[in-house]
Design an enzyme around this catalytic site. Structure first.
Site, PDB file in Angstrom:
ATOM      1  CG  ASP A  74     -57.395  -5.613   4.030  1.00 44.73           C
ATOM      2  OD1 ASP A  74     -56.820  -6.653   3.665  1.00 44.73           O
ATOM      3  OD2 ASP A  74     -56.804  -4.563   4.334  1.00 44.73           O
ATOM      4  CE1 TYR A 102     -57.481  -0.573  -2.694  1.00 48.04           C
ATOM      5  CE2 TYR A 102     -55.494   0.219  -3.786  1.00 48.04           C
ATOM      6  CZ  TYR A 102     -56.314  -0.820  -3.394  1.00 48.04           C
ATOM      7  OH  TYR A 102     -55.972  -2.106  -3.697  1.00 48.04           O
ATOM      8  CG  ASP A 116     -57.630  -2.795   9.593  1.00 48.90           C
ATOM      9  OD1 ASP A 116     -57.632  -3.234  10.761  1.00 48.90           O
ATOM     10  OD2 ASP A 116     -57.864  -3.514   8.609  1.00 48.90           O
ATOM     11  NE  ARG A 209     -54.431  -3.851   5.923  1.00 48.78           N
ATOM     12  CZ  ARG A 209     -53.953  -5.044   6.275  1.00 48.78           C
ATOM     13  NH1 ARG A 209     -53.731  -5.322   7.550  1.00 48.78           N
ATOM     14  NH2 ARG A 209     -53.691  -5.948   5.374  1.00 48.78           N
TER      15      ARG A 209
END
Length: 288
Positions: A74, A102, A116, A209
Site C-alpha cells: 500500500d 510484517y 488504515d 489491514r
C-alpha cells in the site's frame, strides 16, 4: 533495437549493455507515500538514465526494460519490495505466493473505510476494557489457516479495474467473499492503548489491514491500521537485502542480484540467465 538509442560505444554503451544483461530477483526499499508501481517506475527511470538510453518517438520506457515487482505494498506502507528484472520477472509469481513478514501498528477505537490511517473514520467505540491478555488471547484465533474478507480499498479487481479505483469514483462495490489465507505466526510486540504492535508472518494474498480490523471486532470494539512495514518477503529481508534509493545503480543491482539469487533454493539455473531482449514489456505482479 528499434525504439531506443543507447550510445552503442563508450561508457554509456557499456552501461546499457550491462543493464540489459541483468536478470534475476533483488529487493528495494519502498518508502511511505508512493505506490509500488511509482517506485518501480522511478527505479526504471534511474537505470535507463544511467545507461544513457533515450527513447525514439512516443514509446514508453517500460517497453525497453523488462522489470516488475512481486507484490503490491500500500502507498502508506514501507519495506521490502521484491523486483524481478529480465527473466527474473518469471519468478515473481513464485515469490508472490511465498511467505511475508510484517510489523503493523494498530489503533483501537476507530474504524475507517480503508481500514488504515489514510481513510475516513466510519466508527468510533470505547476500548478501555481491552487488556493485553485479551489481545494476546484473540491473536490465537487468527493463527493458522483462516478465512479473511479482503478490504474494499485494494488492488483486487472487478471487470479489470481495481476495487480501490471504483470506490474512489463513488461506485457501489460489493465485498469480495471470504477466502482462505495462512498465518504462520502472529505475536503482540507492544501494547500502549490505544496502540498495539503486531509481528505477523503470512502467506500470499493476506491483508494485514483486514487482520487489524478483524481483531478490533473480536475485542468488541473497532480498530484500524496506522503503520505497516514489510520486513521480509521470501528470503529477502529489509535489513540485509532492500536497496535504498541511493543504491539504485546498475553496479549495485548487479551485486545485489548475485547475492540475492544465491538465496533462492533449487534455482541454480537462474543464476545464468541470458541477456533479455530489450523490446519486451514490463511485468508487474500484484498481491491479490
Amino acid at each position: 533495437m528499434a525504439g531506443r538509442e543507447a550510445g552503442g560505444s563508450g561508457v554509456a554503451g557499456r552501461a546499457a549493455q550491462k543493464l540489459f544483461s541483468l536478470s534475476g530477483l533483488f529487493a528495494v526499499y519502498k518508502p511511505k507515500g508512493p505506490t509500488s508501481a511509482a517506485v518501480l517506475n522511478l527505479l526504471k527511470e534511474r537505470l535507463l538514465a544511467e545507461a544513457g538510453v533515450q527513447m525514439n518517438g512516443n514509446k514508453r520506457k517500460s517497453q525497453v526494460l523488462k522489470i516488475g515487482h512481486g507484490g503490491t505494498l500500500d502507498s502508506a506502507a514501507t519495506g521490502v519490495l521484491v523486483v524481478g528484472i529480465g527473466k527474473g520477472t518469471k519468478l515473481l509469481k513464485t515469490i508472490l505466493a511465498g511467505s511475508k513478514k510484517y510489523t503493523a501498528i494498530g489503533l483501537l477505537g476507530k474504524a475507517t473505510d480503508t481500514l488504515d490511517a489514510t481513510g475516513k473514520v466510519t466508527e468510533e467505540k470505547p476500548y478501555d476494557q481491552v487488556t493485553k491478555r485479551d489481545l494476546e488471547n484473540v491473536l490465537q484465533k487468527f493463527t493458522g489457516d483462516i478465512m479473511q474478507v479482503p478490504p474494499l480499498y485494494s488492488a483486487l479487481k472487478k471487470d479489470g479495474e481495481r476495487l480501490s479505483t471504483l470506490m474512489k469514483r463513488g461506485e457501489a462495490v460489493e465485498a469480495k467473499p471470504a477466502r482462505p489465507v495462512r498465518v504462520y505466526s502472529l505475536s503482540l510486540q507492544q501494547f500502549q492503548p490505544p496502540l498495539f504492535t503486531l509481528d505477523v508472518e503470512c502467506g500470499g494474498g493476506f491483508y494485514v489491514r483486514s487482520l487489524v480490523s478483524d481483531i478490533g471486532k473480536e475485542l468488541s470494539t473497532c480498530a484500524s491500521m496506522q503503520e505497516l512495514t514489510r520486513t521480509k518477503h521470501g528470503p529477502f529481508t529489509l535489513e540485509e537485502h532492500a536497496l535504498h534509493e541511493d543504491k539504485w545503480t546498475i553496479d549495485e543491482i548487479a551485486r545485489s542480484l548475485e547475492h540475492c539469487m544465491s538465496l533462492l533454493p533449487g534455482e541454480p539455473s537462474h543464476k545464468k540467465f541470458k541477456t533479455e531482449h530489450p523490446g519486451e514489456t514490463a511485468v508487474s505482479c500484484e498481491d491479490k
